[in-house]
Design a protein around this motif. Structure first.
Motif, PDB file in Angstrom:
ATOM      1  N   ASP A  20      10.810  10.619   5.432  1.00 26.33           N
ATOM      2  CA  ASP A  20       9.982  11.570   6.188  1.00 26.33           C
ATOM      3  C   ASP A  20       8.693  10.933   6.723  1.00 26.33           C
ATOM      4  OD1 ASP A  20       9.231  11.430   3.431  1.00 26.33           O
ATOM      5  OD2 ASP A  20       7.928  13.161   3.727  1.00 26.33           O
ATOM      6  N   GLN A  21       8.319   9.768   6.173  1.00 26.06           N
ATOM      7  CA  GLN A  21       7.091   9.113   6.628  1.00 26.06           C
ATOM      8  C   GLN A  21       7.377   7.911   7.528  1.00 26.06           C
ATOM      9  OE1 GLN A  21       3.905  10.246   6.009  1.00 26.06           O
ATOM     10  NE2 GLN A  21       5.036  12.012   5.250  1.00 26.06           N
ATOM     11  N   MET A  22       8.640   7.665   7.792  1.00 24.81           N
ATOM     12  CA  MET A  22       9.023   6.479   8.549  1.00 24.81           C
ATOM     13  C   MET A  22       8.434   6.493   9.958  1.00 24.81           C
ATOM     14  SD  MET A  22      10.511   3.909   7.481  1.00 24.81           S
ATOM     15  CE  MET A  22      11.942   3.868   6.462  1.00 24.81           C
ATOM     16  N   LEU A  35      -4.975   8.181  10.534  1.00 25.28           N
ATOM     17  CA  LEU A  35      -5.647   7.935   9.253  1.00 25.28           C
ATOM     18  C   LEU A  35      -4.711   7.168   8.325  1.00 25.28           C
ATOM     19  CD1 LEU A  35      -8.020   8.382   7.297  1.00 25.28           C
ATOM     20  CD2 LEU A  35      -7.062  10.630   6.753  1.00 25.28           C
ATOM     21  N   MET A  36      -3.459   7.521   8.388  1.00 21.42           N
ATOM     22  CA  MET A  36      -2.476   6.819   7.563  1.00 21.42           C
ATOM     23  C   MET A  36      -2.369   5.352   8.000  1.00 21.42           C
ATOM     24  SD  MET A  36       1.285   8.159   6.586  1.00 21.42           S
ATOM     25  CE  MET A  36       2.599   7.005   6.211  1.00 21.42           C
ATOM     26  N   ALA A  37      -2.425   5.129   9.301  1.00 19.44           N
ATOM     27  CA  ALA A  37      -2.400   3.748   9.806  1.00 19.44           C
ATOM     28  C   ALA A  37      -3.628   2.991   9.293  1.00 19.44           C
ATOM     29  CB  ALA A  37      -2.368   3.753  11.332  1.00 19.44           C
ATOM     30  N   PHE A  71       0.840  -1.196   0.000  1.00 19.84           N
ATOM     31  CA  PHE A  71       0.000   0.000   0.000  1.00 19.84           C
ATOM     32  C   PHE A  71       0.872   1.241   0.000  1.00 19.84           C
ATOM     33  CE2 PHE A  71      -2.388   3.526   1.461  1.00 19.84           C
ATOM     34  CZ  PHE A  71      -3.680   3.315   1.006  1.00 19.84           C
ATOM     35  N   SER A  72       0.498   2.229  -0.819  1.00 18.93           N
ATOM     36  CA  SER A  72       1.121   3.533  -0.679  1.00 18.93           C
ATOM     37  C   SER A  72       0.142   4.606  -1.131  1.00 18.93           C
ATOM     38  CB  SER A  72       2.432   3.633  -1.445  1.00 18.93           C
ATOM     39  OG  SER A  72       3.169   4.735  -0.940  1.00 18.93           O
ATOM     40  N   GLY A  73       0.415   5.808  -0.735  1.00 18.74           N
ATOM     41  CA  GLY A  73      -0.475   6.906  -1.104  1.00 18.74           C
ATOM     42  C   GLY A  73       0.300   8.174  -1.325  1.00 18.74           C
ATOM     43  N   MET A  74      -0.313   9.060  -2.096  1.00 18.81           N
ATOM     44  CA  MET A  74       0.284  10.377  -2.308  1.00 18.81           C
ATOM     45  C   MET A  74      -0.802  11.427  -2.183  1.00 18.81           C
ATOM     46  SD  MET A  74       2.961  10.719  -5.374  1.00 18.81           S
ATOM     47  CE  MET A  74       4.194   9.479  -5.637  1.00 18.81           C
ATOM     48  N   VAL A 108      -4.946   8.012  -3.882  1.00 19.35           N
ATOM     49  CA  VAL A 108      -4.822   9.469  -3.876  1.00 19.35           C
ATOM     50  C   VAL A 108      -5.484   9.895  -2.571  1.00 19.35           C
ATOM     51  CG1 VAL A 108      -5.581  11.599  -4.994  1.00 19.35           C
ATOM     52  CG2 VAL A 108      -4.875   9.630  -6.381  1.00 19.35           C
ATOM     53  N   VAL A 109      -4.677  10.280  -1.607  1.00 22.35           N
ATOM     54  CA  VAL A 109      -5.195  10.414  -0.237  1.00 22.35           C
ATOM     55  C   VAL A 109      -5.799  11.801   0.012  1.00 22.35           C
ATOM     56  CG1 VAL A 109      -3.809   8.555   0.766  1.00 22.35           C
ATOM     57  CG2 VAL A 109      -2.835  10.835   0.637  1.00 22.35           C
ATOM     58  N   ASP A 110      -6.994  11.982  -0.520  1.00 21.82           N
ATOM     59  CA  ASP A 110      -7.629  13.299  -0.403  1.00 21.82           C
ATOM     60  C   ASP A 110      -8.160  13.603   0.999  1.00 21.82           C
ATOM     61  OD1 ASP A 110      -9.482  11.311  -0.942  1.00 21.82           O
ATOM     62  OD2 ASP A 110     -10.492  12.369  -2.565  1.00 21.82           O
TER      63      ASP A 110
HETATM   64  N1  TRP Z   1       1.416  10.770   4.484  1.00 25.04           N
HETATM   65  C1  TRP Z   1       1.912  10.361   3.215  1.00 25.04           C
HETATM   66  C2  TRP Z   1       2.722  11.509   2.602  1.00 25.04           C
HETATM   67  O1  TRP Z   1       2.386  12.643   2.760  1.00 25.04           O
HETATM   68  C3  TRP Z   1       0.822   9.962   2.268  1.00 25.04           C
HETATM   69  C4  TRP Z   1       0.116   8.766   2.762  1.00 25.04           C
HETATM   70  C5  TRP Z   1      -1.132   8.729   3.294  1.00 25.04           C
HETATM   71  C6  TRP Z   1       0.618   7.442   2.791  1.00 25.04           C
HETATM   72  N2  TRP Z   1      -1.471   7.463   3.634  1.00 25.04           N
HETATM   73  C7  TRP Z   1      -0.421   6.652   3.349  1.00 25.04           C
HETATM   74  C8  TRP Z   1       1.831   6.873   2.391  1.00 25.04           C
HETATM   75  C9  TRP Z   1      -0.234   5.294   3.527  1.00 25.04           C
HETATM   76  C10 TRP Z   1       1.993   5.503   2.588  1.00 25.04           C
HETATM   77  C11 TRP Z   1       0.972   4.718   3.153  1.00 25.04           C
HETATM   78  O2  TRP Z   1       3.674  11.239   1.914  1.00 25.04           O
END
Ligand code: TRP
Length: 334
Positions: free
Chosen positions: A151-153, A133-135, A9-12, A43-45
């Motif tokens: 930066d997201q670690m 929310l990210m979790a 899973f990943s998001g931007m 797409v994490v709106d």
């Molecule tokens: N917080 C991440 C960022 O700004 C984006 C993001 C949201 C994300 N949910 C996520 C990344 C889940 C990885 C997994 O870069």
């Protein structure tokens, strides 16, 4: 596991215009992962509104980002590319996980501290619980791996802690995710200040090269990029500007830094900057062309959005239902 594949899973966020840093550092690496993993790219709106947004602009950028995922080469039949806001389970699980996350943990998040300093007039609760929310994003899909930047670690660590805490109380509900560290973890720095990461929200337009910049703009920005004083193309800590340009050139051409040094032996910064600019123009051209085509095909993009929201929703609901039952919510009467 989905069909014997591990889940990724990943998001931007669709805030700001994507830069070559997002592309060379993240998106381009994602292309190689879809064979090995069942991938979800969101797409994490929901995350975006932790900072005030113009609604029309947010909608436009979110769609552009989703289109860009596809233009960059992610096959939307193999990779689940969707809007976070189309799957309500994200918000629902986030609420539940809020009740399993401590204030003290969230208080330690460096991104929260940075963002509150930057948006001192709008330190809202969503900004504070952003990592929860990210979790939820990650745990909903039982993700095994999460490609994230350094930066997201800290947020990923928190995700692991919350998952383990929940599992310790209720049994094995969540897969505890691992960070995915890419092979070529190109971290692209600002062209104007190589001590800073290239950012989509930099105020100095010369600091970042945007994915949609035209060739002239790209060449101009590279010509203006700050360099160092050794006047040779050498990959070392004393020359952070040149090192960054070498990283960009390497990530664009696939050549190793040593090969780049050899290629430009005896040449000056000027020649090198031109070559880097041209390499970037070349990598971006097909992505930009495909983006322009896709943008015109509204029906196709709409169908992808619909299909993938349903697919994501299916997996998300499975986890959410399990969690709701565990915490003691009553079964729905059907
Ligand atoms: N917080 C991440 C960022 O700004 C984006 C993001 C949201 C994300 N949910 C996520 C990344 C889940 C990885 C997994 O870069």
């Amino acid at each position: 596991m989905i069909d014997d594949k591990k889940v990724l899973f990943s998001g931007m966020q669709a805030t700001g215009t994507l830069t070559i840093g997002n592309y060379l550092g993240a998106l381009k690496n994602w292309l190689t992962l879809s064979e090995e993993y069942e991938c979800f790219y969101s797409v994490v709106d929901l995350h975006s509104i932790t900072v005030r947004q113009d609604p029309a602009e947010l909608r436009k950028r979110a769609r552009a980002l989703l289109t860009l995922y596809i233009a960059a080469g992610l096959d939307p039949k193999k990779n689940c590319i969707y809007y976070q806001s189309h799957v309500s389970a994200h918000a629902e699980l986030a609420w539940i996980l809020n009740c399993f996350t401590y204030m003290g943990e969230l208080n330690r998040m460096t991104q929260f501290k940075d963002k509150s300093a930057k948006h001192a007039d709008n330190i809202n609760a969503g900004l504070f619980t952003y990592p929860v929310l990210m979790a939820a994003d990650i745990l909903l899909y039982q993700a095994d791996v999460v490609p994230v930047g350094i930066d997201q670690m800290q947020h990923l660590e928190l995700t692991r802690d919350v998952a383990q805490r929940f599992n310790a109380i209720y049994g094995d509900v969540f897969t505890v995710p691992e960070p995915y560290i890419g092979k070529v973890g190109a971290k692209i720095m600002s062209l104007q200040d190589p001590a800073k990461k290239m950012s989509k929200s930099d105020e100095n337009p010369n600091a970042s090269v945007y994915l949609m910049d035209d060739p002239d703009t790209i060449m101009r920005k590279f010509k203006r990029a700050v360099t160092d004083s050794e006047a040779c193309v050498r990959y070392c800590d004393e020359q952070p500007g040149i090192r960054n340009l070498i990283d960009i050139y390497s990530a664009s051409t696939g050549k190793k830094p040593e090969e780049v040094e050899r290629e430009f032996e005896g040449k000056g910064y000027g020649d090198f900057k031109l070559a880097v600019g041209e390499a970037v123009v070349d990598v971006l051209r097909p992505v930009q062309e495909r983006f322009a085509e896709l943008e015109k095909d509204k029906a196709y993009i709409d169908s992808i959005i619909k299909e993938n929201a349903e697919k994501a929703g299916y997996y998300a609901q499975k986890t959410l239902r399990k969690v709701q039952k565990k915490v003691g919510f009553p079964e729905k009467i059907r």
